[in-house]
Design an enzyme around this catalytic site. Structure first.
Site, PDB file in Angstrom:
ATOM      1  N   GLU A  56       0.831  -1.200   0.000  1.00 50.15           N
ATOM      2  CA  GLU A  56       0.000   0.000   0.000  1.00 50.15           C
ATOM      3  C   GLU A  56       0.872   1.258   0.000  1.00 50.15           C
ATOM      4  O   GLU A  56       1.836   1.371   0.751  1.00 50.15           O
ATOM      5  CB  GLU A  56      -0.887  -0.008   1.244  1.00 50.15           C
ATOM      6  CG  GLU A  56      -1.790   1.204   1.387  1.00 50.15           C
ATOM      7  CD  GLU A  56      -2.519   1.240   2.729  1.00 50.15           C
ATOM      8  OE1 GLU A  56      -3.570   1.881   2.792  1.00 50.15           O
ATOM      9  OE2 GLU A  56      -2.029   0.613   3.694  1.00 50.15           O
ATOM     10  N   LYS A 129     -10.333   2.462  -1.436  1.00 50.91           N
ATOM     11  CA  LYS A 129     -10.393   1.813  -0.117  1.00 50.91           C
ATOM     12  C   LYS A 129     -11.692   2.170   0.608  1.00 50.91           C
ATOM     13  O   LYS A 129     -12.031   3.335   0.774  1.00 50.91           O
ATOM     14  CB  LYS A 129      -9.180   2.257   0.697  1.00 50.91           C
ATOM     15  CG  LYS A 129      -9.018   1.586   2.049  1.00 50.91           C
ATOM     16  CD  LYS A 129      -7.685   2.026   2.658  1.00 50.91           C
ATOM     17  CE  LYS A 129      -7.414   1.391   4.001  1.00 50.91           C
ATOM     18  NZ  LYS A 129      -6.079   1.785   4.520  1.00 50.91           N
ATOM     19  N   CYS A 166      -5.427  -2.751   2.906  1.00 45.15           N
ATOM     20  CA  CYS A 166      -5.068  -2.669   4.327  1.00 45.15           C
ATOM     21  C   CYS A 166      -6.270  -2.855   5.257  1.00 45.15           C
ATOM     22  O   CYS A 166      -6.706  -3.983   5.454  1.00 45.15           O
ATOM     23  CB  CYS A 166      -4.332  -1.372   4.612  1.00 45.15           C
ATOM     24  SG  CYS A 166      -3.333  -1.435   6.125  1.00 45.15           S
TER      25      CYS A 166
END
Length: 303
Positions: A56, A129, A166
């Site tokens: 990331e 995300k 993540c």
């Protein structure tokens, strides 16, 4: 009595994919990070990798440790982005599938995003995300809007791939949706390490791996995570990048400090067969899952 025998099945070509996961440290110099990432991708391709996962926000240090207004300047629109075209061309040159994490600026919004690049260099689409953390050392809500485009699975040259970023990896709903959309492989580019002292010095590396192993088992799919290493400000990123099979067994693991590439060969056809045999998707009860659509678990009618 006629003996019962299994019918003859048509022969299918083997579908084996070599996955590479890169684990590296970063600096605050963009070109250094991009050059290092490219070198790792080239090394992985030279060793036969078909899919290469980078971590990331590999373009810079993990900047959301602190709230700094001037750091919004690190974000760029997809169109004319300073390095997406470079990595798309790299994927096409090497013939690898390459998910690329980046900080996106769109209108007045900012996203922690990823571009899925197929092995011919085409950008198949982007993902923003969805789950944004907020806590000591991980001040992401200051920088990133929650993703608004939903969870995705892309059909690539080397299988159907779903990618979360993540904090997404802690949520079973995200993994299940990508699996429902046909994912053969779940990938999680990550930046996670030791918690700051004021957060109680919580060590999360075992929990971090266990929750994703659960996704692999519950969805009977291959799964991999790429994490960074090194000291950045108050955070020590603990690496431990790994690749797991559809039974939840580790196929490859990195340590907590090395810049390295780990590899594994994936038998996608074998996993698909096991997925059907387990019946997890056959026996689902979506009609009972209404509470998942509310924040407090209470179903509501008349809306």
């Amino acid at each position: 009595m006629t003996e019962l025998r299994a019918p003859k099945l048509p022969q299918r070509p083997e579908r084996r994919v070599k996955l590479a996961v890169v684990q590296m440290s970063c600096t605050d110099v963009l070109d250094e990070n991009l050059d290092k990432a490219e070198a790792f991708v080239r090394e992985a391709a030279a060793n036969g990798a078909n899919v290469v996962l980078l971590q990331e926000l590999f373009e810079n240090l993990y900047f959301p440790q602190l709230e700094r207004e001037e750091l919004f300047a690190l974000a760029h629109p997809v169109e004319g982005h300073p390095f997406l075209e470079r990595f798309a061309a790299l994927a096409g040159e090497l013939g690898v599938v390459l998910p690329v994490s980046f900080f996106e600026h769109a209108g007045q919004a900012y996203f922690n995003s990823l571009a899925m690049v197929d092995a011919d260099g085409r950008v198949l689409g982007t993902y923003r995300k969805s789950h944004i953390p907020d806590g000591p050392g991980y001040e992401e809500k200051y920088y990133f809007n929650p993703g608004d485009d939903g969870f995705k699975t892309w059909r690539t040259r080397y299988g159907d791939i779903g990618v979360g970023i993540c904090w997404d990896q802690w949520f079973p709903e995200a993994a299940r949706i990508m699996a429902l959309k046909g994912a053969d492989l779940l990938l999680y580019p990550t930046a996670i390490g030791s918690e700051p002292a004021e957060a109680g010095a919580l060590e999360t590396d075992r929990m971090w791996r266990r929750v994703m192993i659960g996704h692999a088992v519950a969805n009977v799919t291959y799964l991999a995570a790429a994490n960074r290493v090194g000291q950045e400000g108050d955070a020590t990123f603990y690496g431990r990048s790994f690749i797991a099979d559809h039974c939840g067994d580790y196929l490859a693991e990195a340590d907590d400090r090395s810049e390295t590439i780990i590899y594994a060969e994936l038998d996608l056809a074998k996993a698909r067969s096991a997925r059907a045999g387990w019946g997890f998707f056959r026996d689902r009860r979506p009609d009972l899952y209404g509470p998942l659509l509310t924040l407090d678990g209470e179903e509501r009618t008349g809306r």
